[in-house]
Every structure is written in C-alpha cells, then in structure tokens.
Scaffold this motif. Sequence first.
Motif, PDB file in Angstrom:
ATOM      1  N   ALA A 281       2.280   3.371   2.846  1.00 57.73           N
ATOM      2  CA  ALA A 281       1.120   3.988   3.488  1.00 57.73           C
ATOM      3  C   ALA A 281       0.898   3.402   4.879  1.00 57.73           C
ATOM      4  O   ALA A 281       0.990   2.186   5.072  1.00 57.73           O
ATOM      5  CB  ALA A 281      -0.124   3.781   2.642  1.00 57.73           C
TER       6      ALA A 281
ATOM      7  N   LEU B 210      -4.846   6.798   0.600  1.00 60.43           N
ATOM      8  CA  LEU B 210      -3.769   6.238   1.410  1.00 60.43           C
ATOM      9  C   LEU B 210      -2.675   7.274   1.557  1.00 60.43           C
ATOM     10  O   LEU B 210      -2.344   7.977   0.593  1.00 60.43           O
ATOM     11  CB  LEU B 210      -3.207   4.978   0.742  1.00 60.43           C
ATOM     12  CG  LEU B 210      -4.185   3.841   0.512  1.00 60.43           C
ATOM     13  CD1 LEU B 210      -3.494   2.703  -0.225  1.00 60.43           C
ATOM     14  CD2 LEU B 210      -4.788   3.356   1.814  1.00 60.43           C
ATOM     15  N   PHE B 211      -2.106   7.356   2.768  1.00 57.71           N
ATOM     16  CA  PHE B 211      -1.062   8.328   3.038  1.00 57.71           C
ATOM     17  C   PHE B 211       0.056   7.714   3.861  1.00 57.71           C
ATOM     18  O   PHE B 211      -0.183   6.879   4.728  1.00 57.71           O
ATOM     19  CB  PHE B 211      -1.611   9.518   3.837  1.00 57.71           C
ATOM     20  CG  PHE B 211      -2.630  10.336   3.111  1.00 57.71           C
ATOM     21  CD1 PHE B 211      -2.252  11.207   2.095  1.00 57.71           C
ATOM     22  CD2 PHE B 211      -3.965  10.243   3.435  1.00 57.71           C
ATOM     23  CE1 PHE B 211      -3.193  11.971   1.426  1.00 57.71           C
ATOM     24  CE2 PHE B 211      -4.919  11.006   2.775  1.00 57.71           C
ATOM     25  CZ  PHE B 211      -4.528  11.870   1.765  1.00 57.71           C
ATOM     26  N   CYS B 212       1.280   8.187   3.615  1.00 53.46           N
ATOM     27  CA  CYS B 212       2.387   7.895   4.521  1.00 53.46           C
ATOM     28  C   CYS B 212       2.097   8.660   5.814  1.00 53.46           C
ATOM     29  O   CYS B 212       1.175   9.482   5.869  1.00 53.46           O
ATOM     30  CB  CYS B 212       3.713   8.340   3.900  1.00 53.46           C
ATOM     31  SG  CYS B 212       3.845  10.124   3.625  1.00 53.46           S
TER      32      CYS B 212
ATOM     33  N   ARG C 201      -5.118   5.181   6.224  1.00 51.67           N
ATOM     34  CA  ARG C 201      -6.161   5.032   5.207  1.00 51.67           C
ATOM     35  C   ARG C 201      -7.312   5.941   5.608  1.00 51.67           C
ATOM     36  O   ARG C 201      -7.771   5.908   6.743  1.00 51.67           O
ATOM     37  CB  ARG C 201      -6.631   3.586   5.149  1.00 51.67           C
ATOM     38  CG  ARG C 201      -7.835   3.367   4.236  1.00 51.67           C
ATOM     39  CD  ARG C 201      -8.306   1.921   4.266  1.00 51.67           C
ATOM     40  NE  ARG C 201      -7.442   1.119   3.426  1.00 51.67           N
ATOM     41  CZ  ARG C 201      -6.908  -0.047   3.790  1.00 51.67           C
ATOM     42  NH1 ARG C 201      -7.134  -0.557   4.975  1.00 51.67           N
ATOM     43  NH2 ARG C 201      -6.134  -0.714   2.960  1.00 51.67           N
TER      44      ARG C 201
ATOM     45  N   ASP D 172       0.853  -1.188   0.000  1.00 53.49           N
ATOM     46  CA  ASP D 172       0.000   0.000   0.000  1.00 53.49           C
ATOM     47  C   ASP D 172       0.886   1.236   0.000  1.00 53.49           C
ATOM     48  O   ASP D 172       1.759   1.384   0.857  1.00 53.49           O
ATOM     49  CB  ASP D 172      -0.927  -0.003   1.217  1.00 53.49           C
ATOM     50  CG  ASP D 172      -1.935  -1.136   1.168  1.00 53.49           C
ATOM     51  OD1 ASP D 172      -2.619  -1.264   0.140  1.00 53.49           O
ATOM     52  OD2 ASP D 172      -2.028  -1.898   2.154  1.00 53.49           O
ATOM     53  N   ARG D 173       0.675   2.128  -0.953  1.00 49.32           N
ATOM     54  CA  ARG D 173       1.553   3.282  -1.141  1.00 49.32           C
ATOM     55  C   ARG D 173       0.783   4.589  -0.970  1.00 49.32           C
ATOM     56  O   ARG D 173      -0.405   4.682  -1.279  1.00 49.32           O
ATOM     57  CB  ARG D 173       2.178   3.259  -2.534  1.00 49.32           C
ATOM     58  CG  ARG D 173       2.827   1.933  -2.939  1.00 49.32           C
ATOM     59  CD  ARG D 173       3.750   1.333  -1.921  1.00 49.32           C
ATOM     60  NE  ARG D 173       5.018   2.010  -1.793  1.00 49.32           N
ATOM     61  CZ  ARG D 173       5.973   1.642  -0.958  1.00 49.32           C
ATOM     62  NH1 ARG D 173       5.805   0.615  -0.159  1.00 49.32           N
ATOM     63  NH2 ARG D 173       7.082   2.317  -0.888  1.00 49.32           N
ATOM     64  N   CYS D 174       1.482   5.603  -0.493  1.00 53.63           N
ATOM     65  CA  CYS D 174       0.925   6.937  -0.284  1.00 53.63           C
ATOM     66  C   CYS D 174       0.483   7.534  -1.622  1.00 53.63           C
ATOM     67  O   CYS D 174       1.235   7.502  -2.600  1.00 53.63           O
ATOM     68  CB  CYS D 174       1.970   7.841   0.372  1.00 53.63           C
ATOM     69  SG  CYS D 174       1.463   9.554   0.600  1.00 53.63           S
ATOM     70  N   ASP D 175      -0.730   8.078  -1.647  1.00 57.66           N
ATOM     71  CA  ASP D 175      -1.244   8.700  -2.863  1.00 57.66           C
ATOM     72  C   ASP D 175      -0.538  10.017  -3.192  1.00 57.66           C
ATOM     73  O   ASP D 175      -0.655  10.515  -4.303  1.00 57.66           O
ATOM     74  CB  ASP D 175      -2.753   8.945  -2.743  1.00 57.66           C
ATOM     75  CG  ASP D 175      -3.552   7.651  -2.758  1.00 57.66           C
ATOM     76  OD1 ASP D 175      -3.116   6.686  -3.405  1.00 57.66           O
ATOM     77  OD2 ASP D 175      -4.620   7.609  -2.116  1.00 57.66           O
TER      78      ASP D 175
ATOM     79  N   GLY E  34      -0.218  11.941   5.983  1.00 56.71           N
ATOM     80  CA  GLY E  34      -1.406  11.696   6.799  1.00 56.71           C
ATOM     81  C   GLY E  34      -1.579  12.768   7.862  1.00 56.71           C
ATOM     82  O   GLY E  34      -2.674  13.292   8.063  1.00 56.71           O
TER      83      GLY E  34
END
Length: 75
Positions: free
Chosen positions: A24, A37-39, A27, A15-18, A43
């Motif tokens: 990520a 999704l964010f790191c 969520r 899952d990767r940051c958008d 986030g």
Amino acid sequence: MTGALAPTKPLTALDRCDRCGAQAYIRAILPVGGELLFCAHHGRQHVAALRAKGAEIQDESARLHETSPSASGKR
C-alpha cells in the motif's frame, strides 16, 4: 490534511492494499472512522471518489519513483 485528525504514521512494506494485497502507498482516512489502504494502481482508481466523500488522503506513491544508492548498483 486539515489538522482535525491526528498525524498518520508512514506506510510500510507490511501495509497491504485492501483490493489486491500489493504494498500500500495510499491511505484513505474515512470521515466516519477507519481507513482504507490501496496500492498506487487502485488508489488512482478510487482516490477522487473518496476525497469527494470527505476522506483525508495520505499519498506516498511518489516513493515508487525514488532510487536508493544500493538500487543503482553504485556505492
């Protein structure tokens, strides 16, 4: 979580940051459907505004501070 939405699966290394493509840890499930999704860094920048707009937040950023036995070099 309010219970109105189905439980979400844990975030994985896939899952990767958008925003930046890093792993990520957060969520945001949007009230109109879909998710972002964010790191941890991005986030923190966006979670308050998303929550104010009704998004459900799954925050797994505490995992960044966990250590495993193999990470410490001791067995």
